[in-house]
Design an enzyme around this catalytic site. Structure first.
Site, short mmCIF file in Angstrom:
data_model
loop_
_atom_site.label_atom_id
_atom_site.label_comp_id
_atom_site.label_asym_id
_atom_site.label_seq_id
_atom_site.Cartn_x
_atom_site.Cartn_y
_atom_site.Cartn_z
N GLY A 172 0.82 -1.20 0.00
CA GLY A 172 0.00 0.00 0.00
C GLY A 172 0.85 1.25 0.00
O GLY A 172 1.90 1.30 -0.64
N GLY A 173 0.42 2.25 0.76
CA GLY A 173 1.12 3.53 0.81
C GLY A 173 2.57 3.38 1.23
O GLY A 173 3.43 4.17 0.83
N GLY A 407 20.94 9.02 -33.02
CA GLY A 407 20.52 9.70 -31.80
C GLY A 407 21.17 9.09 -30.58
O GLY A 407 21.51 9.78 -29.61
N ALA A 408 21.37 7.77 -30.62
CA ALA A 408 21.96 7.08 -29.48
C ALA A 408 23.40 7.55 -29.25
O ALA A 408 23.87 7.62 -28.12
CB ALA A 408 21.91 5.58 -29.67
#
Lengths: 520, 153
Positions: A172-173, A407-408
């Site tokens: 949970g939290g 781009g790499a």
């Protein structure tokens, strides 16, 4: 017996009671599950006799649902400070023997206290998590407790190293505190992390899953990437925390720790001259390269089981900590994909926040094509890595071993994004794209005119060779100064150490701003 | 309409196939009540011969169905067993070589097949040891990211 002696005896008695947590029976139950208690964990973690405990006598302040009947000292968490290898650390360890380590407001106040002190005194904060979740009886106060911790996790992020070990449930939290810290270590089998447990999953989606499948250590270190390390035993987890900290400074104002280097700095590693296969289609193991160049062949890999196409690890050169980011041609050709970009971006940012120089080893064919990647937002995730490298002001050294395409090439700490020293091996191929793709574009018209496929193939081979001769080498990039030098592979260690030395006094600042807007 | 009761990897499947003739390119198949449209790709002889396929040869039957588009669905049940796992394709590419056969014992880290992708020969290794139960791809096949390659038990 004097009055004062009575009081002292009372104190000793109280301490003993506090040290028992939820009582011997629960401690035995904890051991039966193969788990240590909070205090045993702290004893393993800190230098002997260094632990100073806070808030031993804190109890909860809840008077609903029968909670008024039991008030265990410490309220389910052991907090304080001590040293690891002589260096100050703050620590909190949840005590599962007290109300299943559930989080009350009092517990959160104890945790917040050590976090505040860690921040103020500039020392790492370590959380050992083992908690059943929020203490439902406290209602909204339990949530307030979590929130107070989260806020401090965020404020401390980038100021002091924060490490979380998950040695039990974390649901949970509760998961968000570790998730906000720098590194998460999970113990196999006994620990798990999920937002909603198997029961809720079953009612909502109808899926039948076990806790281990839904949020076990193996899942989080191979599938989700939520945790960086999975360990077999708690001892191993604790040793890992110590080892991790050894690479880190105490806080963001301190330089990285220096250790005595016992490995020759000018050690030549002849094997590196042979490691790149003659056939460009063949892979090799980048880990071998890392082992060959770092001090004593030792490195600590983060997220080893996740995004195996990139290696992110801590190591040392001449005793100084560095973060290494390396494409791994052995897995998925070493491409950059969503997971690799995310993993590396986070690592780069951690290193930059804590003044740990970056060494980047490049062999990347490009970004991974395909609908899965594009639909998954590879543009945004790839941009994270680009952003992280562009933003980083720590010393940045880049070695291009083989491929650096498109781009790499830019993303992997190129000269253009403030790479300080960029070297290439003679085997490097730095180009806008690979030969076959380039020929298809550059000679599209001629290719379309061919009728005989054999002649066409001959033409393609010829043009590819022409392109390779011209661009598939480091010299074209070196001609423009994008590569500072082409180096002999076996000499890599020495060249990196020299470069690091020259950059020790690097001064670079980004413009003042509230914060950047990294594409999350 | 033909009904089959098949057992694949220990799971029972009730399969109904509507009348299929030489001209058919699509067959309507129901597996455990779920309808699938199965494309018939160049397997005419297998379809037209009177299938006296009894449950005794389930493999032949499943092979007849699997090449079609709806194939992955009926297989889901077979992938689930907790001990086994499916080796998935990590990146789009072409199967260059398959190093194992059905029934082979493999160990962790052993190379199962070689995938050519990003102009590189990528070893696809076993995450865990086991026995090769099924090989779902052929040499030369083009595979996508996430495709199932091999089932290990």
């Amino acid at each position: 017996m004097s009055e004062i002696q009575k009081k002292i005896n009372q104190l000793i008695e109280n301490r003993e009671q506090a040290r028992l947590g939820g009582g011997q029976k629960r401690i035995d139950a904890q051991h039966a599950k193969g788990k240590y208690t909070a205090r045993e964990r702290i004893r393993l973690l800190l230098d002997e006799g260094s632990f100073e405990e806070f808030d031993m006598f804190v109890t909860h302040r809840c008077y609903d649902f029968g909670m008024e009947k039991s008030h265990a000292f410490g309220d389910g968490v052991v907090t304080g400070y001590g040293t690891i290898g002589g260096r100050l650390v703050y620590v909190f360890a949840q005590d599962f023997t007290v109300t299943a380590g559930s989080l009350s407001l009092s517990m959160s106040e104890k945790i917040c206290k050590v976090m505040d002190m860690a921040m103020r005194n500039g020392a790492p904060c370590i959380g050992l998590n083992d908690s059943g979740g929020a203490r439902i009886q406290e209602g909204i106060n339990a949530l307030a407790g979590y929130a107070n911790i989260f806020q401090r996790n965020v404020m401390a992020s980038g100021v002091i190293p924060q490490i979380s070990a998950i040695f039990g449930p974390c649901a949970g939290g509760a998961v968000y505190s570790p998730a906000l810290t720098d590194f998460i270590i999970m113990k196999k089998e006994t620990s798990n992390m999920f937002l909603t447990g198997p029961k809720v999953v079953k009612t909502v989606t109808g899926e039948d899953v076990t806790q281990e499948q839904l949020g076990g250590a193996m899942m989080h270190t191979t599938k989700s990437g939520v945790a960086q390390f999975a360990v077999d035993t708690e001892e191993e987890g604790i040793e890992l925390i110590k080892k991790l900290l050894s690479y880190m400074p105490q806080n963001n104002m301190e330089d990285t720790p220096l250790t005595v280097c016992t490995d020759r700095i000018d050690r030549l590693e002849d094997s590196l001259n042979e490691i790149i296969p003659d056939n460009a289609n063949k892979a090799y193991d980048m880990a071998e390269v890392i082992k060959a160049i770092v001090d004593n062949g030792e490195y600590l890999e983060s997220a080893a089981g996740f995004a195996k196409n990139i290696i992110t690890c801590f190591a040392r050169f001449n005793g100084q900590s560095v973060g290494i980011i390396a494409n791994q041609p052995k897995f998925m050709a070493g491409v950059l994909d969503i997971n690799a970009s995310r993993t590396a971006a986070r690592f780069v940012r951690f290193c930059d926040a804590f003044n740990i120089p970056l060494v980047t080893l490049v062999d990347v064919p490009g970004f991974l094509p395909g609908t899965t990647q594009e639909y998954g937002g590879v543009i945004t995730h790839g941009a994270k890595l680009l952003f992280a490298y562009c933003e980083a002001t720590v010393p940045k050294i880049t070695i291009t071993l083989r491929k650096a395409y498109g781009g790499a090439y830019i993303v992997m700490s190129s000269k253009h994004i403030r790479g300080d020293i960029n070297y290439a091996w003679p085997t490097a191929e730095i180009a806008v794209m690979g030969a076959s793709g380039a020929v298809g574009v550059l000679h599209a018209k001629e290719l379309a005119a061919f009728e005989n496929p054999e002649e066409r193939a001959k033409f393609v081979a010829e043009k590819e060779k022409e392109y390779n001769d011209k661009f598939s080498n480091p010299y074209n990039a070196a001609r423009y100064g994008y590569i500072d030098d082409v180096i002999e592979p076996r000499n890599t260690r020495f060249r990196i150490i020299r470069a690091l030395q020259s950059l020790a006094t690097k001064r670079l600042q980004n413009p003042p701003k509230k914060h950047s807007n990294i594409p999350l | 309409m033909k009904d089959y009761s098949l057992k694949i990897n220990g799971h029972n499947y009730d399969v109904q196939i509507d009348d299929v003739n030489d001209a058919s390119t699509v067959a309507h198949v129901k597996v455990n009540g779920t309808a699938y449209e199965v494309e018939i790709v160049g397997a005419k002889s297998a379809v037209t011969t009177k299938p006296h396929v009894a449950p005794a040869h389930p493999a032949a039957n499943s092979a007849m169905i699997t090449p079609a588009t709806a194939a992955p669905s009926p297989r889901i049940g077979a992938v689930a067993p907790s001990t086994g796992y499916t080796v998935k394709c990590p990146l789009p590419g072409t199967v260059l070589n398959i190093n194992v056969k059905v029934g082979d014992q493999v160990s962790t880290g052993q190379t199962l097949l070689i995938l050519e992708a990003m102009k590189m020969e990528n070893n696809i290794d076993a995450d865990r040891g086991g026995v090769v139960k099924e090989i779902l791809v052929q040499q030369g096949a083009t595979v996508m990211e996430g495709d199932n390659l091999i089932i290990i038990e």
